[in-house]
Design a protein around this motif. Structure first.
Motif, PDB file in Angstrom:
ATOM      1  N   ALA A 102       0.839  -1.207   0.000  1.00  0.00           N
ATOM      2  CA  ALA A 102       0.000   0.000   0.000  1.00  0.00           C
ATOM      3  C   ALA A 102       0.869   1.251   0.000  1.00  0.00           C
ATOM      4  CB  ALA A 102      -0.947  -0.010   1.190  1.00  0.00           C
ATOM      5  N   ALA A 103       1.958   1.241   0.770  1.00  0.00           N
ATOM      6  CA  ALA A 103       2.868   2.389   0.808  1.00  0.00           C
ATOM      7  C   ALA A 103       3.515   2.606  -0.557  1.00  0.00           C
ATOM      8  CB  ALA A 103       3.936   2.180   1.881  1.00  0.00           C
ATOM      9  N   ILE A 104       3.950   1.524  -1.189  1.00  0.00           N
ATOM     10  CA  ILE A 104       4.536   1.629  -2.528  1.00  0.00           C
ATOM     11  C   ILE A 104       3.495   2.190  -3.490  1.00  0.00           C
ATOM     12  CG2 ILE A 104       5.398   0.288  -4.492  1.00  0.00           C
ATOM     13  CD1 ILE A 104       6.765  -1.555  -2.388  1.00  0.00           C
ATOM     14  N   GLY A 105       2.263   1.712  -3.378  1.00  0.00           N
ATOM     15  CA  GLY A 105       1.185   2.221  -4.227  1.00  0.00           C
ATOM     16  C   GLY A 105       0.953   3.710  -4.052  1.00  0.00           C
ATOM     17  N   ARG A 106       0.997   4.185  -2.794  1.00  0.00           N
ATOM     18  CA  ARG A 106       0.799   5.624  -2.549  1.00  0.00           C
ATOM     19  C   ARG A 106       1.948   6.447  -3.120  1.00  0.00           C
ATOM     20  NH1 ARG A 106      -1.258   3.435   2.291  1.00  0.00           N
ATOM     21  NH2 ARG A 106       0.743   3.719   3.356  1.00  0.00           N
ATOM     22  N   ILE A 107       3.172   5.938  -2.983  1.00  0.00           N
ATOM     23  CA  ILE A 107       4.330   6.656  -3.533  1.00  0.00           C
ATOM     24  C   ILE A 107       4.207   6.727  -5.049  1.00  0.00           C
ATOM     25  CG2 ILE A 107       6.830   6.519  -3.919  1.00  0.00           C
ATOM     26  CD1 ILE A 107       6.995   5.256  -1.048  1.00  0.00           C
ATOM     27  N   GLU A 108       3.881   5.601  -5.669  1.00  0.00           N
ATOM     28  CA  GLU A 108       3.759   5.584  -7.130  1.00  0.00           C
ATOM     29  C   GLU A 108       2.595   6.436  -7.602  1.00  0.00           C
ATOM     30  OE1 GLU A 108       3.716   1.406  -8.085  1.00  0.00           O
ATOM     31  OE2 GLU A 108       5.908   1.372  -8.226  1.00  0.00           O
ATOM     32  N   SER A 109       1.541   6.468  -6.843  1.00  0.00           N
ATOM     33  CA  SER A 109       0.396   7.308  -7.189  1.00  0.00           C
ATOM     34  C   SER A 109       0.802   8.782  -7.196  1.00  0.00           C
ATOM     35  CB  SER A 109      -0.731   7.057  -6.196  1.00  0.00           C
ATOM     36  OG  SER A 109      -1.832   7.868  -6.490  1.00  0.00           O
ATOM     37  N   LYS A 110       1.589   9.177  -6.206  1.00  0.00           N
ATOM     38  CA  LYS A 110       2.063  10.562  -6.149  1.00  0.00           C
ATOM     39  C   LYS A 110       3.001  10.870  -7.312  1.00  0.00           C
ATOM     40  CE  LYS A 110       1.286  11.256  -1.299  1.00  0.00           C
ATOM     41  NZ  LYS A 110       1.524  10.420  -0.152  1.00  0.00           N
ATOM     42  N   LEU A 111       3.835   9.898  -7.665  1.00  0.00           N
ATOM     43  CA  LEU A 111       4.724  10.095  -8.814  1.00  0.00           C
ATOM     44  C   LEU A 111       3.917  10.302 -10.086  1.00  0.00           C
ATOM     45  CD1 LEU A 111       7.493   7.382  -8.253  1.00  0.00           C
ATOM     46  CD2 LEU A 111       7.712   9.853  -7.962  1.00  0.00           C
ATOM     47  N   MET A 112       2.884   9.486 -10.268  1.00  0.00           N
ATOM     48  CA  MET A 112       2.058   9.576 -11.468  1.00  0.00           C
ATOM     49  C   MET A 112       1.240  10.866 -11.500  1.00  0.00           C
ATOM     50  SD  MET A 112       2.897   7.074 -13.218  1.00  0.00           S
ATOM     51  CE  MET A 112       1.716   7.430 -14.484  1.00  0.00           C
ATOM     52  N   SER A 113       0.685  11.232 -10.354  1.00  0.00           N
ATOM     53  CA  SER A 113      -0.183  12.407 -10.330  1.00  0.00           C
ATOM     54  C   SER A 113       0.595  13.708 -10.482  1.00  0.00           C
ATOM     55  CB  SER A 113      -1.025  12.433  -9.052  1.00  0.00           C
ATOM     56  OG  SER A 113      -0.199  12.609  -7.917  1.00  0.00           O
ATOM     57  N   SER A 114       1.913  13.654 -10.285  1.00  0.00           N
ATOM     58  CA  SER A 114       2.715  14.867 -10.461  1.00  0.00           C
ATOM     59  C   SER A 114       2.745  15.300 -11.923  1.00  0.00           C
ATOM     60  CB  SER A 114       4.146  14.645  -9.962  1.00  0.00           C
ATOM     61  OG  SER A 114       4.866  13.836 -10.868  1.00  0.00           O
ATOM     62  N   ALA A 115       2.522  14.361 -12.847  1.00  0.00           N
ATOM     63  CA  ALA A 115       2.524  14.614 -14.290  1.00  0.00           C
ATOM     64  C   ALA A 115       3.852  15.197 -14.777  1.00  0.00           C
ATOM     65  CB  ALA A 115       1.365  15.522 -14.688  1.00  0.00           C
ATOM     66  N   GLU A 116       4.894  15.016 -13.987  1.00  0.00           N
ATOM     67  CA  GLU A 116       6.226  15.489 -14.370  1.00  0.00           C
ATOM     68  C   GLU A 116       6.932  14.411 -15.186  1.00  0.00           C
ATOM     69  OE1 GLU A 116       7.548  18.520 -13.639  1.00  0.00           O
ATOM     70  OE2 GLU A 116       5.682  19.085 -12.638  1.00  0.00           O
ATOM     71  N   LYS A 117       7.801  14.830 -16.085  1.00  0.00           N
ATOM     72  CA  LYS A 117       8.589  13.881 -16.864  1.00  0.00           C
ATOM     73  C   LYS A 117       9.833  13.443 -16.092  1.00  0.00           C
ATOM     74  CE  LYS A 117       7.100  15.425 -21.400  1.00  0.00           C
ATOM     75  NZ  LYS A 117       6.325  14.315 -21.878  1.00  0.00           N
ATOM     76  N   GLU A 118      10.254  14.294 -15.147  1.00  0.00           N
ATOM     77  CA  GLU A 118      11.429  14.003 -14.330  1.00  0.00           C
ATOM     78  C   GLU A 118      11.144  14.395 -12.890  1.00  0.00           C
ATOM     79  OE1 GLU A 118      14.622  16.239 -16.072  1.00  0.00           O
ATOM     80  OE2 GLU A 118      14.932  14.743 -17.649  1.00  0.00           O
ATOM     81  N   ILE A 119      11.760  13.663 -11.950  1.00  0.00           N
ATOM     82  CA  ILE A 119      11.609  13.968 -10.536  1.00  0.00           C
ATOM     83  C   ILE A 119      12.992  13.844  -9.885  1.00  0.00           C
ATOM     84  CG2 ILE A 119      10.966  11.598  -9.983  1.00  0.00           C
ATOM     85  CD1 ILE A 119       9.272  12.727  -7.686  1.00  0.00           C
ATOM     86  N   PRO A 120      13.382  14.826  -9.085  1.00  0.00           N
ATOM     87  CA  PRO A 120      14.676  14.721  -8.394  1.00  0.00           C
ATOM     88  C   PRO A 120      14.649  13.559  -7.395  1.00  0.00           C
ATOM     89  CG  PRO A 120      13.780  16.958  -8.248  1.00  0.00           C
ATOM     90  CD  PRO A 120      12.719  16.095  -8.820  1.00  0.00           C
ATOM     91  N   SER A 121      15.766  12.872  -7.248  1.00  0.00           N
ATOM     92  CA  SER A 121      15.839  11.750  -6.310  1.00  0.00           C
ATOM     93  C   SER A 121      15.534  12.214  -4.886  1.00  0.00           C
ATOM     94  CB  SER A 121      17.207  11.071  -6.376  1.00  0.00           C
ATOM     95  OG  SER A 121      18.238  11.980  -6.029  1.00  0.00           O
ATOM     96  N   GLU A 122      15.840  13.470  -4.584  1.00  0.00           N
ATOM     97  CA  GLU A 122      15.552  14.005  -3.250  1.00  0.00           C
ATOM     98  C   GLU A 122      14.045  14.014  -2.984  1.00  0.00           C
ATOM     99  OE1 GLU A 122      17.389  15.674  -5.510  1.00  0.00           O
ATOM    100  OE2 GLU A 122      19.407  15.662  -4.653  1.00  0.00           O
ATOM    101  N   ARG A 123      13.267  14.343  -4.007  1.00  0.00           N
ATOM    102  CA  ARG A 123      11.807  14.351  -3.860  1.00  0.00           C
ATOM    103  C   ARG A 123      11.284  12.928  -3.628  1.00  0.00           C
ATOM    104  NH1 ARG A 123       7.247  15.429  -2.078  1.00  0.00           N
ATOM    105  NH2 ARG A 123       5.482  15.431  -3.477  1.00  0.00           N
ATOM    106  N   LEU A 124      11.822  11.971  -4.356  1.00  0.00           N
ATOM    107  CA  LEU A 124      11.438  10.579  -4.160  1.00  0.00           C
ATOM    108  C   LEU A 124      11.799  10.126  -2.743  1.00  0.00           C
ATOM    109  CD1 LEU A 124      10.284   7.954  -5.259  1.00  0.00           C
ATOM    110  CD2 LEU A 124      12.514   7.483  -6.297  1.00  0.00           C
TER     111      LEU A 124
END
Length: 156
Positions: free
Chosen positions: A86-108
């Motif tokens: 569930a935690a992995i799902g929430r993290i991935e959901s946030k990644l997807m909903s950001s609609a960004e093409k790139e994300i800094p590793s610090e944000r992850l």
């Protein structure tokens, strides 16, 4: 779904359950050939943003790296596999909903820390000590104090 034990081509679904947030399906399966049972998790496959590392290089998001990192922090802690998924799902959901093409590793890393803080305080401190590269005991103590509930000062 192929049986991971005997490689039989088809398995029967015994039970299907959705996660609390509805992003993952958990299926209990049984092989008709060897009769062993196993669990699979199903989620929509979407394209994730590239992860921009501190050195500027870009790598594809890798769920196995995320799972391994969380698993290491949660080692020997009382957290269920369902809670981890569930935690992995929430993290991935946030990644997807950001609609960004790139994300800094610090944000992850911050997303991971937020989930670990909810799941298990010890795992959070384990992850934070590596992620934030604690240099001394004071930094470690500050992270622990951050977890303690704040008491309102009288008259404030």
């Amino acid at each position: 779904m192929r049986c991971p034990f005997c490689n039989h081509d088809d398995t029967a679904v015994l039970e299907t359950r959705a996660s609390d947030d509805g992003t993952v399906l958990r299926r209990r399966r049984q092989c008709p050939a060897c009769e062993k049972r196993f669990t699979t998790y199903e989620r929509a496959e979407l394209s994730f943003p590239l992860v921009v590392k501190k050195n500027g290089s870009r790598v594809e998001y890798d769920q196995s790296k995320l799972r391994a990192s969380l698993g290491l922090s949660l080692r020997k802690r009382p957290v269920t596999a369902e809670s981890l998924e569930a935690a992995i799902g929430r993290i991935e959901s946030k990644l997807m909903s950001s609609a960004e093409k790139e994300i800094p590793s610090e944000r992850l890393g911050e997303l991971v820390m937020r989930e670990l803080k909810k799941l298990d305080k010890v795992a959070y401190i384990r992850f934070a000590s590596v992620y934030k590269s604690f240099e001394d005991v004071d930094e470690f103590a500050d992270a622990v104090l951050e977890l303690k509930p704040r008491k309102d000062k009288p008259g404030a």
